[in-house]
Design an enzyme around this catalytic site. Structure first.
Site, PDB file in Angstrom:
ATOM      1  N   HIS A 109     -12.512  23.396  58.107  1.00 17.69           N
ATOM      2  CA  HIS A 109     -11.490  24.447  58.062  1.00 17.69           C
ATOM      3  C   HIS A 109     -10.198  23.929  58.691  1.00 17.69           C
ATOM      4  O   HIS A 109     -10.235  23.163  59.658  1.00 17.69           O
ATOM      5  CB  HIS A 109     -11.979  25.702  58.788  1.00 17.69           C
ATOM      6  CG  HIS A 109     -11.047  26.857  58.594  1.00 17.69           C
ATOM      7  ND1 HIS A 109      -9.920  27.026  59.362  1.00 17.69           N
ATOM      8  CD2 HIS A 109     -11.036  27.848  57.668  1.00 17.69           C
ATOM      9  CE1 HIS A 109      -9.265  28.085  58.921  1.00 17.69           C
ATOM     10  NE2 HIS A 109      -9.922  28.608  57.900  1.00 17.69           N
ATOM     11  N   GLU A 151      -7.481  25.986  50.747  1.00 18.56           N
ATOM     12  CA  GLU A 151      -6.740  26.832  51.684  1.00 18.56           C
ATOM     13  C   GLU A 151      -5.503  26.075  52.163  1.00 18.56           C
ATOM     14  O   GLU A 151      -5.579  25.305  53.128  1.00 18.56           O
ATOM     15  CB  GLU A 151      -7.618  27.172  52.892  1.00 18.56           C
ATOM     16  CG  GLU A 151      -8.866  27.956  52.545  1.00 18.56           C
ATOM     17  CD  GLU A 151      -9.353  28.788  53.729  1.00 18.56           C
ATOM     18  OE1 GLU A 151      -9.381  30.011  53.609  1.00 18.56           O
ATOM     19  OE2 GLU A 151      -9.677  28.204  54.776  1.00 18.56           O
TER      20      GLU A 151
HETATM   21  P1  13P Z   1      -6.032  34.469  56.316  1.00 22.38           P
HETATM   22  O1  13P Z   1      -6.718  35.272  55.249  1.00 22.38           O
HETATM   23  O2  13P Z   1      -5.877  35.220  57.613  1.00 22.38           O
HETATM   24  O3  13P Z   1      -4.753  33.867  55.826  1.00 22.38           O
HETATM   25  O4  13P Z   1      -7.010  33.252  56.681  1.00 22.38           O
HETATM   26  C1  13P Z   1      -7.507  32.450  55.666  1.00 22.38           C
HETATM   27  C2  13P Z   1      -8.549  31.568  56.218  1.00 22.38           C
HETATM   28  O5  13P Z   1      -8.281  30.718  57.043  1.00 22.38           O
HETATM   29  C3  13P Z   1      -9.926  31.787  55.750  1.00 22.38           C
HETATM   30  O6  13P Z   1     -10.751  30.735  56.129  1.00 22.38           O
END
Ligand code: 13P
Length: 245
Positions: free
Chosen positions: A91, A162
């Site tokens: 992550h 992400e």
């Molecule tokens: P947000 O939805 O708060 O932008 O976070 C995304 C995230 O890091 C999910 O792993």
């Protein structure tokens, strides 16, 4: 379709249990794999609440060794033993706050696969990468270095795209851009690893208003939600938006 909730370190033990109980009391009537990634402290209690439901539970992070003198660490093996089905690997917050490297993600992927946890490999470029036209370079390295040397089977892991600049910023990636990247990830997996059935999720400022614009894209198989997943109202609205969509 996957709707995964990354609760990060937002909720304490009681708050986690209350939110999970509220979610369990709902009938969402949705054909999807729903998932919660709670804090390690709340993990077992959340797992008990979710047992024998359509909710899967995952670890937010794992250590790659099995057992031993590793102060503060919790291994994929230990999570598996208490009912984890999934584990996030790489992550953005692990990479950027805790200094996790691509070689660490590779070991964590291996550890998860060894014990039968389904890893969710998170990859994403920074704002700086984006400005310097290095998005594909960054994603390619994160993907290839995490997967190198692994004996990979279809459907044994997931990828979450992400973008770092979209996480928690309220500025999500556009749906068409996210679709382009998800399609590119799928073609990389096919061309380099001969894998044609790996689900790709989008994460980064997903909420009930924009979620459908991602889940209706052909290459996007679900969403990984942070902030909007940590409150009952926002998360239930998001699931309902997908269910109705
Ligand atoms: P947000 O939805 O708060 O932008 O976070 C995304 C995230 O890091 C999910 O792993």
């Amino acid at each position: 379709m996957y709707i995964f909730a990354n609760w990060k370190m937002y909720l304490d033990f009681d708050e986690s249990c209350i939110l999970m109980s509220q979610l369990m009391a709902e009938n969402f009537d949705i054909d999807a794999q729903l998932g919660i990634f709670p804090s390690t402290l709340a993990f077992s209690e959340i797992e008990k609440l979710a047992r024998d439901t359509q909710w899967g539970i995952g670890a937010q992070n794992v250590a790659w060794v099995e057992k031993g003198a590793y102060t503060g660490a919790v291994s994929a093996h230990l999570f598996k033993e208490v009912g984890a089905q999934y584990a996030m690997v790489g992550h953005s917050e692990r990479r950027h706050i805790f200094g996790e490297k691509n070689e660490d993600t590779q070991k964590k992927m291996q550890a998860c696969l060894d014990v039968g946890l389904v890893p969710v490999l998170c990859i994403g470029e920074t704002q700086e990468d984006k400005e310097n036209d290095k998005r594909q370079y960054r994603l390619k390295r994160q993907l290839h270095e995490a997967l190198q040397g692994l004996d990979l089977q279809e459907e044994s892991f997931l990828v979450a795209y992400e973008p770092v600049w979209a996480i928690g910023s309220g500025t999500p990636c556009t749906d068409t851009d996210a679709e382009d990247v998800a399609g590119w990830i799928k073609s990389e997996l096919k061309d380099t690893f001969n894998l044609a059935n790996i689900a790709v999720l989008y994460g980064g400022s997903v909420d009930s208003k924009n979620v459908l614009s991602y889940t209706t894209q052909p290459s996007i198989d679900g969403v990984l939600v942070g902030g909007a997943s940590a409150k009952f109202d926002t998360f239930s609205a998001l699931i309902r938006a997908v269910a109705k969509g």
